[in-house]
Design a protein around this motif. Sequence first.
Motif, PDB file in Angstrom:
ATOM      1  N   UNK A 148     -11.834  79.717  48.664  1.00  0.00           N
ATOM      2  CA  UNK A 148     -12.372  78.788  47.488  1.00  0.00           C
ATOM      3  C   UNK A 148     -11.638  79.180  46.327  1.00  0.00           C
ATOM      4  N   UNK A 149     -11.651  80.652  45.934  1.00  0.00           N
ATOM      5  CA  UNK A 149     -10.967  80.987  44.695  1.00  0.00           C
ATOM      6  C   UNK A 149      -9.222  80.458  44.729  1.00  0.00           C
ATOM      7  N   UNK A 150      -9.035  80.646  45.755  1.00  0.00           N
ATOM      8  CA  UNK A 150      -7.323  80.448  45.867  1.00  0.00           C
ATOM      9  C   UNK A 150      -7.337  78.851  45.735  1.00  0.00           C
ATOM     10  N   UNK A 151      -8.216  77.993  46.459  1.00  0.00           N
ATOM     11  CA  UNK A 151      -7.935  76.765  46.172  1.00  0.00           C
ATOM     12  C   UNK A 151      -8.279  76.208  44.753  1.00  0.00           C
ATOM     13  N   UNK A 152      -9.143  76.893  44.218  1.00  0.00           N
ATOM     14  CA  UNK A 152      -9.368  76.548  42.576  1.00  0.00           C
ATOM     15  C   UNK A 152      -8.270  76.939  41.932  1.00  0.00           C
ATOM     16  N   UNK A 153      -7.534  78.014  42.202  1.00  0.00           N
ATOM     17  CA  UNK A 153      -6.475  78.756  41.104  1.00  0.00           C
ATOM     18  C   UNK A 153      -5.158  77.621  41.617  1.00  0.00           C
ATOM     19  N   UNK A 154      -5.172  77.521  42.756  1.00  0.00           N
ATOM     20  CA  UNK A 154      -3.889  76.382  42.942  1.00  0.00           C
ATOM     21  C   UNK A 154      -4.109  74.994  42.312  1.00  0.00           C
ATOM     22  N   UNK A 155      -5.331  74.489  42.456  1.00  0.00           N
ATOM     23  CA  UNK A 155      -5.825  73.338  41.814  1.00  0.00           C
ATOM     24  C   UNK A 155      -5.503  73.360  40.174  1.00  0.00           C
ATOM     25  N   UNK A 160      -2.347  72.010  35.171  1.00  0.00           N
ATOM     26  CA  UNK A 160      -1.446  72.668  34.255  1.00  0.00           C
ATOM     27  C   UNK A 160      -0.038  72.146  34.223  1.00  0.00           C
ATOM     28  N   UNK A 161       0.596  72.178  35.460  1.00  0.00           N
ATOM     29  CA  UNK A 161       2.047  71.815  35.591  1.00  0.00           C
ATOM     30  C   UNK A 161       2.212  70.246  35.435  1.00  0.00           C
ATOM     31  N   UNK A 166      -5.922  66.018  44.481  1.00  0.00           N
ATOM     32  CA  UNK A 166      -6.034  65.362  45.666  1.00  0.00           C
ATOM     33  C   UNK A 166      -7.475  65.533  46.006  1.00  0.00           C
ATOM     34  N   UNK A 167      -8.350  65.869  45.339  1.00  0.00           N
ATOM     35  CA  UNK A 167      -9.619  66.125  45.760  1.00  0.00           C
ATOM     36  C   UNK A 167      -9.708  67.396  46.822  1.00  0.00           C
ATOM     37  N   UNK A 168      -8.877  68.177  46.583  1.00  0.00           N
ATOM     38  CA  UNK A 168      -9.242  69.480  47.090  1.00  0.00           C
ATOM     39  C   UNK A 168      -8.218  69.686  48.344  1.00  0.00           C
ATOM     40  N   UNK A 169      -8.672  69.306  49.466  1.00  0.00           N
ATOM     41  CA  UNK A 169      -7.656  69.262  50.831  1.00  0.00           C
ATOM     42  C   UNK A 169      -7.728  70.653  51.286  1.00  0.00           C
ATOM     43  N   UNK A 170      -7.226  70.726  52.499  1.00  0.00           N
ATOM     44  CA  UNK A 170      -7.170  72.103  53.273  1.00  0.00           C
ATOM     45  C   UNK A 170      -6.372  73.363  52.512  1.00  0.00           C
ATOM     46  N   UNK A 171      -6.501  74.325  52.884  1.00  0.00           N
ATOM     47  CA  UNK A 171      -6.077  75.309  52.383  1.00  0.00           C
ATOM     48  C   UNK A 171      -4.335  75.411  52.486  1.00  0.00           C
ATOM     49  N   UNK A 172      -4.033  74.818  53.600  1.00  0.00           N
ATOM     50  CA  UNK A 172      -2.439  74.744  53.796  1.00  0.00           C
ATOM     51  C   UNK A 172      -2.024  73.759  52.893  1.00  0.00           C
ATOM     52  N   UNK A 173      -2.509  72.721  52.749  1.00  0.00           N
ATOM     53  CA  UNK A 173      -2.071  71.427  52.027  1.00  0.00           C
ATOM     54  C   UNK A 173      -2.210  72.000  50.554  1.00  0.00           C
TER      55      UNK A 173
END
Length: 200
Positions: A148-155, A160-161, A166-173
Amino acid sequence: MGWWKPEAGIHLGGKCLLETEPLQGRDEDAVASADFSTMLSEEEKEELKAELVQLEDEITTLRQVLSAKERHLVEIKQKLGMNLMNELKQNFSKSWHDMQTTPAYKKTHETLSHAGQKATAAFSNVGTAISKKFGDMRNSPTFKSFEERVETTVTSLKTKVGGTTHGGGSFEEVLSSAAQASAQSSGGGPRRAEEEELQC
């Protein structure tokens, strides 16, 4: 051979040597050093010389016969297409077969086979245990929290970029989209990177 009389025996070094007793090392030395020529009559010496010549002739004849038979054997093998390599292969195959039929080989083969089966089962059990452990780890609260932390960081990075969420998605996406966003933000896309490489 008229000079040899076993019933009378020959006395050497205090021992009576009879024809039926095998010579020992010490006895052979005594016989070799004894001078029997003085004990023999001229007639006996002539008989022994004639016998010696006859034995030497017989030995020479036997050697010639043996040599002829060996040549004939080689010729037959050549006609049958048998050569040294084929013979070695046949000897090896026969020796290998003979060895495999020994009780020691059979017991060793059974023991190693049993050990191999146990090792295979052990490796299978280890593989199963590792797979289960990874499955348990992925379902653990710690891993889920990390995911969850990785998903939050990536989101957060995507936002910022300048990308859209896309409303979250899977870890791989999430990882894939983060990589694409990072590639686009680094200097105008892939075409710009190719142009820079060509200018170098």
